[in-house]
Design an enzyme around this catalytic site. Sequence first.
Site, PDB file in Angstrom:
ATOM      1  N   CYS A 112       1.022  -1.077  -0.040  1.00  0.00           N
ATOM      2  CA  CYS A 112       0.109   0.138  -0.020  1.00  0.00           C
ATOM      3  C   CYS A 112       0.697   1.212  -0.009  1.00  0.00           C
ATOM      4  O   CYS A 112       0.352   2.123  -0.085  1.00  0.00           O
ATOM      5  CB  CYS A 112      -1.002  -0.020   1.128  1.00  0.00           C
ATOM      6  SG  CYS A 112      -2.198  -1.257   1.064  1.00  0.00           S
ATOM      7  N   HIS A 254      -2.699   7.229   2.541  1.00  0.00           N
ATOM      8  CA  HIS A 254      -3.404   6.116   2.093  1.00  0.00           C
ATOM      9  C   HIS A 254      -4.575   5.915   2.750  1.00  0.00           C
ATOM     10  O   HIS A 254      -4.954   5.766   4.012  1.00  0.00           O
ATOM     11  CB  HIS A 254      -2.521   5.020   2.601  1.00  0.00           C
ATOM     12  CG  HIS A 254      -2.836   3.573   2.071  1.00  0.00           C
ATOM     13  ND1 HIS A 254      -3.620   3.145   1.092  1.00  0.00           N
ATOM     14  CD2 HIS A 254      -2.782   2.616   3.045  1.00  0.00           C
ATOM     15  CE1 HIS A 254      -4.123   1.936   1.042  1.00  0.00           C
ATOM     16  NE2 HIS A 254      -3.517   1.640   2.326  1.00  0.00           N
ATOM     17  N   ASN A 284     -10.635   0.670   0.437  1.00  0.00           N
ATOM     18  CA  ASN A 284      -9.026   0.636   0.464  1.00  0.00           C
ATOM     19  C   ASN A 284      -8.545   0.235  -1.147  1.00  0.00           C
ATOM     20  O   ASN A 284      -8.857  -1.084  -1.226  1.00  0.00           O
ATOM     21  CB  ASN A 284      -8.614  -0.168   1.765  1.00  0.00           C
ATOM     22  CG  ASN A 284      -7.094  -0.056   1.551  1.00  0.00           C
ATOM     23  OD1 ASN A 284      -6.206   0.168   0.548  1.00  0.00           O
ATOM     24  ND2 ASN A 284      -6.400  -0.496   2.835  1.00  0.00           N
TER      25      ASN A 284
HETATM   26  N1  COA Z   1     -18.327  -7.379  10.705  1.00  0.00           N
HETATM   27  C1  COA Z   1     -18.723  -7.564  12.026  1.00  0.00           C
HETATM   28  N2  COA Z   1     -17.676  -7.810  12.972  1.00  0.00           N
HETATM   29  C2  COA Z   1     -16.467  -7.885  12.299  1.00  0.00           C
HETATM   30  C3  COA Z   1     -16.018  -7.931  10.997  1.00  0.00           C
HETATM   31  C4  COA Z   1     -17.070  -7.431  10.388  1.00  0.00           C
HETATM   32  N3  COA Z   1     -16.801  -7.071   8.959  1.00  0.00           N
HETATM   33  N4  COA Z   1     -14.761  -8.115  10.930  1.00  0.00           N
HETATM   34  C5  COA Z   1     -14.368  -8.130  12.568  1.00  0.00           C
HETATM   35  N5  COA Z   1     -15.400  -8.268  13.043  1.00  0.00           N
HETATM   36  C6  COA Z   1     -15.408  -8.648  14.503  1.00  0.00           C
HETATM   37  C7  COA Z   1     -14.119  -9.370  14.872  1.00  0.00           C
HETATM   38  O1  COA Z   1     -14.445 -10.922  14.676  1.00  0.00           O
HETATM   39  C8  COA Z   1     -14.128  -9.275  16.428  1.00  0.00           C
HETATM   40  O2  COA Z   1     -15.205  -9.934  17.238  1.00  0.00           O
HETATM   41  P1  COA Z   1     -15.037 -10.592  18.513  1.00  0.00           P
HETATM   42  O3  COA Z   1     -14.561  -9.583  19.548  1.00  0.00           O
HETATM   43  O4  COA Z   1     -15.990 -11.271  18.867  1.00  0.00           O
HETATM   44  O5  COA Z   1     -13.618 -11.495  18.431  1.00  0.00           O
HETATM   45  C9  COA Z   1     -14.685  -7.834  16.409  1.00  0.00           C
HETATM   46  O6  COA Z   1     -15.201  -7.365  15.198  1.00  0.00           O
HETATM   47  C10 COA Z   1     -13.414  -6.889  16.715  1.00  0.00           C
HETATM   48  O7  COA Z   1     -12.275  -7.297  15.974  1.00  0.00           O
HETATM   49  P2  COA Z   1     -11.153  -6.524  15.515  1.00  0.00           P
HETATM   50  O8  COA Z   1     -10.202  -7.397  14.498  1.00  0.00           O
HETATM   51  O9  COA Z   1     -10.424  -6.094  16.759  1.00  0.00           O
HETATM   52  O10 COA Z   1     -11.784  -5.256  14.950  1.00  0.00           O
HETATM   53  P3  COA Z   1     -10.930  -3.792  14.647  1.00  0.00           P
HETATM   54  O11 COA Z   1     -11.745  -2.586  15.420  1.00  0.00           O
HETATM   55  O12 COA Z   1      -9.511  -3.924  14.855  1.00  0.00           O
HETATM   56  O13 COA Z   1     -11.366  -3.583  13.108  1.00  0.00           O
HETATM   57  C11 COA Z   1     -10.414  -3.951  11.055  1.00  0.00           C
HETATM   58  C12 COA Z   1     -10.899  -4.456  12.236  1.00  0.00           C
HETATM   59  C13 COA Z   1      -9.521  -4.848   9.977  1.00  0.00           C
HETATM   60  C14 COA Z   1     -11.457  -3.010  10.385  1.00  0.00           C
HETATM   61  C15 COA Z   1      -9.215  -2.985  11.600  1.00  0.00           C
HETATM   62  O14 COA Z   1      -8.485  -3.792  12.388  1.00  0.00           O
HETATM   63  C16 COA Z   1      -8.482  -2.291  10.565  1.00  0.00           C
HETATM   64  O15 COA Z   1      -8.958  -1.283   9.857  1.00  0.00           O
HETATM   65  N6  COA Z   1      -7.158  -2.512  10.507  1.00  0.00           N
HETATM   66  C17 COA Z   1      -6.098  -1.827   9.577  1.00  0.00           C
HETATM   67  C18 COA Z   1      -6.293  -2.335   8.131  1.00  0.00           C
HETATM   68  C19 COA Z   1      -5.437  -1.680   7.488  1.00  0.00           C
HETATM   69  O16 COA Z   1      -5.502  -0.290   7.379  1.00  0.00           O
HETATM   70  N7  COA Z   1      -5.204  -2.509   6.317  1.00  0.00           N
HETATM   71  C20 COA Z   1      -4.271  -1.779   5.100  1.00  0.00           C
HETATM   72  C21 COA Z   1      -2.966  -1.198   5.678  1.00  0.00           C
HETATM   73  S1  COA Z   1      -2.241  -1.363   4.138  1.00  0.00           S
END
Ligand code: COA
Length: 338
Positions: A112, A254, A284
């Site tokens: 990215c 980004h 994204n």
């Molecule tokens: N819908 C509903 N629930 C979801 C979900 C979705 N699409 N995706 C994850 N969850 C759930 C998880 O299973 C977890 O449930 P649990 O607590 O029962 O285990 C809960 O939501 C929290 O998960 P978590 O991974 O801690 O969520 P988060 O707040 O960190 O959000 C992302 C997840 C992926 C959106 C976030 O971590 C993120 O954006 N990370 C960076 C991604 C990024 O920038 N990538 C590109 C870099 S180049």
Amino acid sequence: MRPVAVLCGVGSYLPPTAVSNDDLSQRLDTTDEWILTRTGIANRFFASRGTATSDLAVSAAERALKCAEVDGVDAVVLATTTPDRPCPATAPVVAAKLGLSGVAAFDVGAVCTGFLYALSAAAGLIATETAERVLVIGADTYSTIVDPSNRSDAVIFGDGAGAVVLRAGTPGEPGAVGPFDLGSDGDHRDLITIRAGGSEQRLSGAEPRPEDHYFSMSGKKVFQQAIVQMAGSVRGLLRRAGLEIGQVDRMVGHQANQRILTRLADVLGLPEDRNIGNIREVGNTAGASIPIALDDGHRRGLLSTGDQVLLTAFGGGLTWGSALLTWPDLHHTDRIRS
Ligand code: COA
């Protein structure tokens, strides 16, 4: 005096299939409310069968060339994690499809952060007088590498391409690109990865598991690292440029997650209204996200000639980077979608 790279054209392309959060919640255990509040994304676009990354790249490049009012360049640099084939690179294919066979053409792999690495490489081609005009493209089709049944990853990514044209110019003129700050940390390569398909897996002799062919990301750790590394990169860049954060007119980061971008602006002390992007509409788009957001900001009139624009990105590798750009006086291009 050495020439410097000056941005003189921008364009982008999004494939025609729009996929809303409600569309995703038909097949995944998720909701529009969860996706919107956790990521800021409402919609993304997917490429259709028969379309490759090079096709998206060519459409974006044609628009950038039209905006720049030029029909040729000396080099094509393409940032992508989703090349048409593992070998050869996709940039020569893009050059050929644009009728530019014969020019220098290569891919940059920095996930990215790829567009900023590509922009820096292209600026180097101009500074060393290897090229007078360079097409820099970010293009990705993450719909081909993300596991469609993984709700954490599948809701974030969309396909698309963005491109800019750089020309040789003089320091300080509108459009001047630089300085840059780039960095990496390969010790954290497992945070964003595709495990199968490379020499490491092939030489291990072990059969890959089906999930090893898909993109995988440790979302929470990536979230934290993204803010730390982009903030550090921006601070280093501003120090080198002799600028304060208050002198930045616009930040185009980004488009990974709106919460990351909002938190980053907060940590840097940048007023939220200077933080522009279009993650809500396109998701994204990986290596394509910065040039797509730049084109969107240009067409929406959010970027004015002479604006000090801060670009920053973070991605797999890990990689990160930042760059400054004085916004040029550009012609308006067609609408973003075909
Ligand atoms: N819908 C509903 N629930 C979801 C979900 C979705 N699409 N995706 C994850 N969850 C759930 C998880 O299973 C977890 O449930 P649990 O607590 O029962 O285990 C809960 O939501 C929290 O998960 P978590 O991974 O801690 O969520 P988060 O707040 O960190 O959000 C992302 C997840 C992926 C959106 C976030 O971590 C993120 O954006 N990370 C960076 C991604 C990024 O920038 N990538 C590109 C870099 S180049």
